[in-house]
Write an enzyme that holds these catalytic residues in place. Structure first.
Site, PDB file in Angstrom:
ATOM      1  CG  HIS A 152      -1.960  -1.079   1.154  1.00  0.00           C
ATOM      2  ND1 HIS A 152      -2.386  -1.790   2.248  1.00  0.00           N
ATOM      3  CD2 HIS A 152      -2.648  -1.563   0.088  1.00  0.00           C
ATOM      4  CE1 HIS A 152      -3.313  -2.666   1.863  1.00  0.00           C
ATOM      5  NE2 HIS A 152      -3.485  -2.550   0.557  1.00  0.00           N
ATOM      6  CD  GLU A 155      -1.151   0.576   4.525  1.00  0.00           C
ATOM      7  OE1 GLU A 155      -0.531  -0.492   4.668  1.00  0.00           O
ATOM      8  OE2 GLU A 155      -2.379   0.648   4.398  1.00  0.00           O
ATOM      9  CG  HIS A 257       0.200  -3.664   5.289  1.00  0.00           C
ATOM     10  ND1 HIS A 257      -0.612  -3.398   4.224  1.00  0.00           N
ATOM     11  CD2 HIS A 257       0.762  -4.875   5.040  1.00  0.00           C
ATOM     12  CE1 HIS A 257      -0.561  -4.410   3.367  1.00  0.00           C
ATOM     13  NE2 HIS A 257       0.269  -5.320   3.840  1.00  0.00           N
ATOM     14  CD  GLU A 332      -1.929  -3.243   9.196  1.00  0.00           C
ATOM     15  OE1 GLU A 332      -1.614  -2.036   9.025  1.00  0.00           O
ATOM     16  OE2 GLU A 332      -2.632  -3.886   8.401  1.00  0.00           O
TER      17      GLU A 332
HETATM   18 ZN    ZN Z   1      -1.927  -1.875   4.187  1.00  0.00          ZN
END
Ligand code: ZN
Length: 705
Positions: A152, A155, A257, A332
């Site tokens: 992404h 990110e 992420h 994350e």
């Molecule tokens: Zn992501």
């Protein structure tokens, strides 16, 4: 003008994908209010918090939110790309800087790393990946681990982290013991920027690929359903990533992420737990427990099951584990999607130890090399663990497998097409250092049964089916006109071999096959209207039993005929010499019911004999010999006479069969030949057959085979 139509259509279709996305915070009180959003292809959900859903919404999705009365606010992810501060060291480098840094690593550390690429993006940037290991040009018996960052594009936190991680390994090698061991033992791959098109997007970072597709919703879903991007189309970057994974044998991996602070373990697409659920949880906690803000954050122990959090279809981690048995994690790293540059040094401190720790899991469990037992060549074998429905594959270049397992004892099965499957039980898996278990697999096709199957009343012998069966394993062949058959690729085991043809009675023998046996079995099939009681050539041990005496032996003859009539074994009064003086012995069949409706019934067998005989014709003195007797319905035993009769009457000095007709003589029977007895008088009765041998005292001979 017609030529313009395709161009017009292209533009129309491109625009219809709704490239414009708006970052939105959608507020809710009850989770059921936002559940419909998870399956709405126009709303790309990125995070679900206790009262807020973060999503990227296409124009059509914005209209949907309005129509349904959702309460939301839009926001813009600030872009710090290229911004540097004098007070901190880490920053978000531009794509060109990343490229140049990776190239300089490759030039400065040629013994430790290689720069590779998965291919170009839609806008022509490269999906770089750095391999860091000792002997980077050689495929070694080492487990592979992969980090990838920023699929992404908005990110970005792990972009500088991956570069720092590469630098840490390269500069620490040879000076730091742990790093040196890490680089020596692990084949490490780091991909600092999966989605450079999104990352380089202006004026701000963009989550999706250039064409507006979310790369983490674009992978094939294990249940075959449509990915979260509402398309079955696998786009260029996704295909490049899948191709790269298909060529390699990653044991574990993680993709980074932001937007939350948690390790997300698979599955994303289903609430069903993964076969390696316990292991995935342990590995997830291994990472989160080394990142204090994550461990103590809003998720219990800093981890969550993907589907428990929110359902995602088409995620990278699901595909990678499903197709490649690669234990992937979605990590994350920051609640703030793109935290300011000033916070990067601190975040790197939070993650450095965890990033160094997680790959070392690939050195745990059970590992080894699987090879061909004859050639020693590595095999592309599959390794299965009983109770865990997730096989791993050997890297065919070296034959190495690396099965991460929690502490305990496991049963492992190794299989490979063309090889005999091997199971090894109670292998201890160590979570400190992997237990080594090298395995050799035996190729199939090294054992064979072959021979001739004949129809005695025919001139042509084709079409006889010969089938060898051992448990579930079966091989079948059909004879050629000469009666030849061949059963190859036999696995070791106890076999039943049956020759059959319509209109003829089946003939069955048993045999035990080892790894490299080459066995001959010949068959004779008789028409079914004649019942053959003992269709034997003294080769079959199973149908005959010695019921009296100790003379009869079953095995390989070295005296008398010195070879069996077929196969290698036969019955003999003595396998390696003359029979004993004064001996008597009986070999008998089980009870056999002759069908009442048989139009004919016969006993046939092959035999060979030499028995003591004195004087000269016509007044031979037949001292020793043998004959065949029958017992009908459990009654008295009586002598039965073969077609053409016996050789003569045994002398009365023989205490066992004296006075009875019998086989006798030194030369008239010492070649393999058949006898046939008419049993048609006994149809409808239960009979047993006895081969009765008797010898007087004085002189002996080779005997009966
Ligand atoms: Zn992501």
């Amino acid at each position: 003008m017609k030529r313009l139509i395709p161009a017009f259509l292209f533009i129309f279709l491109f625009a219809s994908q709704g490239l414009a996305q708006t970052a939105v915070r959608i507020f809710y009180q009850d989770r059921s209010e936002v559940e419909p959003l998870f399956s709405n292809p126009d709303v790309m959900v990125d995070n679900v918090k206790p009262d807020t859903v973060i999503a990227y919404v296409f124009d059509k999705g914005m209209r949907y939110l309005d129509e349904k009365g959702y309460y939301y606010e839009t926001f813009v992810v600030p872009c710090y790309r290229g911004q540097k501060l004098s007070t901190t060291s880490l920053y978000y480098p531009e794509y060109n800087e990343i490229r140049d840094t990776l190239h300089s690593f490759a030039e400065n550390y040629p013994d430790l790393c290689r720069l590779d690429s998965l291919g170009p993006t839609q806008e022509g940037r490269w999906m770089y990946i750095m391999r860091i290991t000792d002997n980077p040009d050689i495929q070694e018996d080492e487990p592979e681990f992969r980090y990838s960052s920023t699929m992404h594009g908005d990110e970005p936190v792990s972009v500088p982290f991956c570069i720092e991680f590469i630098k840490m390994l390269l500069t620490g090698y040879g000076t730091d013991t742990d790093i040196t061991e890490f680089v020596n033992e692990i084949d490490m791959w780091v991909m600092p920027l999966y989605n450079p098109d999104g990352y380089e997007h202006t004026p701000s970072w963009q989550r999706t690929l250039s064409n507006g597709i979310d790369p983490n919703r674009n992978f094939p879903v294990p249940d075959g359903t449509r990915g979260g991007d509402d398309t079955y189309t696998v786009y260029q970057e996704t295909q490049a990533f899948m191709d790269f994974c298909d060529e390699r044998y990653f044991v574990a991996s993680a993709n980074f992420h932001t937007g939350a602070l948690v390790v997300n373990y698979l599955w994303d697409y289903t609430s069903t737990r993964a076969p390696d659920d316990e292991l995935l949880i342990a590995m997830s906690k291994g990472y989160s427990s080394r990142n204090e803000p994550m461990w103590t954050g809003s998720f219990t122990n800093g981890i969550t099951n993907g589907h428990d959090w929110y359902e995602v279809k088409g995620s990278l981690q699901d595909w990678v584990y499903w197709q490649r048995s690669d234990m992937d994690f979605t990590i994350e790293l920051s609640d703030t999607k793109a935290p300011p540059v000033s916070s990067l040094d601190g975040l790197w401190d939070d993650n450095r130890d965890a990033m160094f720790y997680l790959p070392q899991w690939v050195l745990r469990g059970i590992r080894g090399i699987v090879t061909d037992s004859i050639t020693g060549e590595p095999l592309p074998a599959t390794v299965s663990v009983e109770g865990i429905d997730k096989d791993v594959r050997c890297d065919p270049a070296v034959g190495d497998y690396h099965r991460i397992l929690l502490n305990g004892f496991y049963n492992l099965t190794f299989s490979c097409p063309g090889y005999r499957t091997k199971t090894i039980v109670d292998v201890y898996a160590d979570t400190i250092e992997a237990t080594r278990l090298d395995v050799q697999l035996v190729p199939l096709g090294t054992s064979r049964i072959h021979g001739i199957a004949l129809l005695p009343d025919a001139t042509e012998h084709s079409g006889i089916q010969v089938q060898a069966t051992s448990g579930d394993f079966t091989r079948t062949d059909i004879t050629d006109p000469d009666g030849n058959y061949e059963l190859t690729f036999l696995i070791p085991g106890d076999y039943t071999i049956t020759a059959s043809k319509e209109g003829y009675g089946d003939t069955t023998v048993s045999a035990t096959i080892g790894d490299y046996d080459d066995l001959v079995e010949n068959f004779t099939l008789y028409q079914i209207d004649t019942v053959y009681l003992v269709n034997t050539d003294f080769e079959m041990s199973a149908v005959l039993t010695e019921t009296s005496g100790t003379e009869w032996e079953w095995g390989i003859p070295t005296s008398g005929p010195e070879t069996a009539h077929s196969g290698v074994n036969c019955w003999a009064t003595n396998l390696d010499g003359n029979y004993s003086d004064g001996a008597e012995a009986m070999l008998e069949t089980d009870e056999y019911e002759l069908p009442a409706n048989a139009t004919d019934a016969k006993l046939t067998f092959w035999h060979w004999y030499e028995f003591e005989r004195g004087d000269s014709w016509p007044s031979y003195r037949r001292y020793d010999g043998g004959n065949v007797k029958i017992q009908v319905d459990g009654g008295e035993w009586t002598v039965i006479t073969p077609e053409g009769g016996y050789d003569g009457t045994i002398t009365s000095s023989n205490p066992y069969i004296g006075g009875e007709e019998g086989f006798n003589g030194e030369t008239n029977g010492n070649h393999w030949h058949t006898e046939e007895f008419d049993l048609s008088a006994y149809t409808g009765h239960t009979v047993r057959i006895r081969f009765h041998f008797g010898c007087d005292t004085g002189t002996n001979s080779s005997g009966w085979y």
